[in-house]
Design a protein around this motif. Structure first.
Motif, short mmCIF file in Angstrom:
data_model
loop_
_atom_site.label_atom_id
_atom_site.label_comp_id
_atom_site.label_asym_id
_atom_site.label_seq_id
_atom_site.Cartn_x
_atom_site.Cartn_y
_atom_site.Cartn_z
N HIS A 21 -30.43 16.01 -5.95
CA HIS A 21 -29.01 16.28 -5.77
C HIS A 21 -28.37 15.17 -4.95
CE1 HIS A 21 -25.63 19.03 -4.07
NE2 HIS A 21 -25.23 18.39 -5.15
N ASP A 80 -16.67 13.58 -2.39
CA ASP A 80 -16.55 14.90 -3.00
C ASP A 80 -17.91 15.35 -3.51
OD1 ASP A 80 -13.80 15.12 -2.58
OD2 ASP A 80 -13.34 14.05 -4.44
N ASN A 81 -18.20 16.63 -3.34
CA ASN A 81 -19.48 17.19 -3.77
C ASN A 81 -19.24 18.49 -4.52
OD1 ASN A 81 -22.27 17.88 -3.95
ND2 ASN A 81 -22.03 19.15 -2.12
N SER A 82 -19.71 18.57 -5.74
CA SER A 82 -19.53 19.76 -6.56
C SER A 82 -20.78 20.62 -6.63
CB SER A 82 -19.10 19.37 -7.99
OG SER A 82 -20.09 18.54 -8.59
N PRO A 86 -21.86 20.97 1.47
CA PRO A 86 -20.42 20.96 1.75
C PRO A 86 -19.62 20.33 0.62
CG PRO A 86 -21.55 19.24 2.99
CD PRO A 86 -22.62 20.08 2.36
N ASP A 87 -18.35 20.75 0.50
CA ASP A 87 -17.47 20.20 -0.53
C ASP A 87 -17.20 18.71 -0.29
OD1 ASP A 87 -17.31 22.67 -1.70
OD2 ASP A 87 -15.49 23.25 -0.63
N ARG A 88 -17.19 18.32 0.98
CA ARG A 88 -17.01 16.91 1.34
C ARG A 88 -18.22 16.50 2.16
NH1 ARG A 88 -13.62 13.35 -0.58
NH2 ARG A 88 -12.86 12.60 1.44
N PHE A 89 -18.94 15.49 1.69
CA PHE A 89 -20.22 15.11 2.31
C PHE A 89 -20.12 13.71 2.90
CE2 PHE A 89 -24.62 13.40 1.91
CZ PHE A 89 -25.20 14.22 2.87
N PRO A 122 -26.42 16.15 -0.24
CA PRO A 122 -25.68 17.22 0.44
C PRO A 122 -26.50 18.46 0.74
CG PRO A 122 -24.38 16.32 -1.37
CD PRO A 122 -25.77 15.75 -1.50
N ASN A 123 -27.62 18.66 0.01
CA ASN A 123 -28.45 19.83 0.27
C ASN A 123 -29.43 19.61 1.42
OD1 ASN A 123 -29.68 17.95 -1.56
ND2 ASN A 123 -31.32 19.42 -1.93
#
Length: 241
Positions: A21, A80-82, A86-89, A122-123
């Motif tokens: 990811h 941006d993270n989908s 978090p939505d913003r990383f 992001p994870n």
């Protein structure tokens, strides 16, 4: 995936989980730091922030030196993270620096941007969430934390210890504690590069005591921090049974 040593497997497995990811952070240029400065702020480049500052004698002259963690603060590196996380990383990288006390100020002795990996997954929790860099008994330590909110049940804490000698900061200690959150399986490794001895421990969180073994490593020169590279891809040079 072939490994030079089985002991980096926990950090590497977590890195693989994170890579599943991973985002693609923009390329960055790591700035040079001034050779001298009057205080910690003098070593913070434009567009960067001073995240951690520690003071202690690191070269044996009885004066307090500076251990600094600098972090880039460029909004273009907040992506941006989908997916998970978090939505913003924030993918802004860090630099590690040491400055020796000299005269009325400080002299730069170390600048490194590889030991602490740049965030790209992001994870994964922040790699420095496991503990701040510290100075003790003439050496400094950096702890790297790995915990995945998705993609892996494994978690680990990896600590490097460095002491100044032969013109560089030499790796004198390496410790990793790894655990599988599902099974409770535990693997530990502790290496003292000054004595050349390594302790390996295996078991479960349900055990009263882990199974421990000691071994003597082949004699070899101490490695400088610059030879370690990415702390989560480091091979400590200890084969497992």
């Amino acid at each position: 995936m072939p490994l030079k040593s089985a002991w980096p497997c926990l950090p590497l497995l977590l890195a693989v989980a994170g890579a599943a990811h991973a985002l693609e952070p923009p390329a960055v240029v790591y700035p040079q730091l001034p050779a001298q400065g009057r205080d910690a702020a003098a070593f913070v480049p434009s567009g960067w922030t001073l995240e951690f500052e520690r003071r202690g004698d690191l070269n044996g002259d009885g004066r307090a030196d500076l251990l600094l963690v600098l972090k880039m603060a460029d909004p273009r590196n907040v992506l941006d993270n989908s997916g998970f996380g978090p939505d913003r990383f924030d993918t802004n990288p860090r630099m590690l620096a040491v400055a020796f006390a000299e005269g009325d100020g400080y002299r730069l002795a170390l600048r490194d941007h590889t030991l602490i990996p740049r965030p790209d997954s992001p994870n994964m929790e922040d790699y420095l969430d496991g503990g701040e860099p510290a100075i003790a008994r003439g050496a400094f330590s950096v702890n790297l934390h790995q915990f995945a909110s998705a993609g892996s049940w494994s978690t680990s804490e990896t600590t490097f210890q460095f002491r100044y000698g032969q013109g560089c900061f030499q790796l004198i200690g390496y410790d990793v504690h790894g655990m599988h959150r599902g099974s409770g399986e535990v693997h530990e490794l502790s290496v003292n590069y000054l004595t050349g001895k390594a302790k390996t421990s295996d078991g479960s969180i349900e055990d009263d005591a882990l199974r421990t073994r000691w071994r003597q490593l082949p004699k070899q020169p101490l490695r400088c921090l610059g030879q370690v590279g990415d702390g989560l891809a480091f091979d400590p040079g200890v084969e497992r049974d």
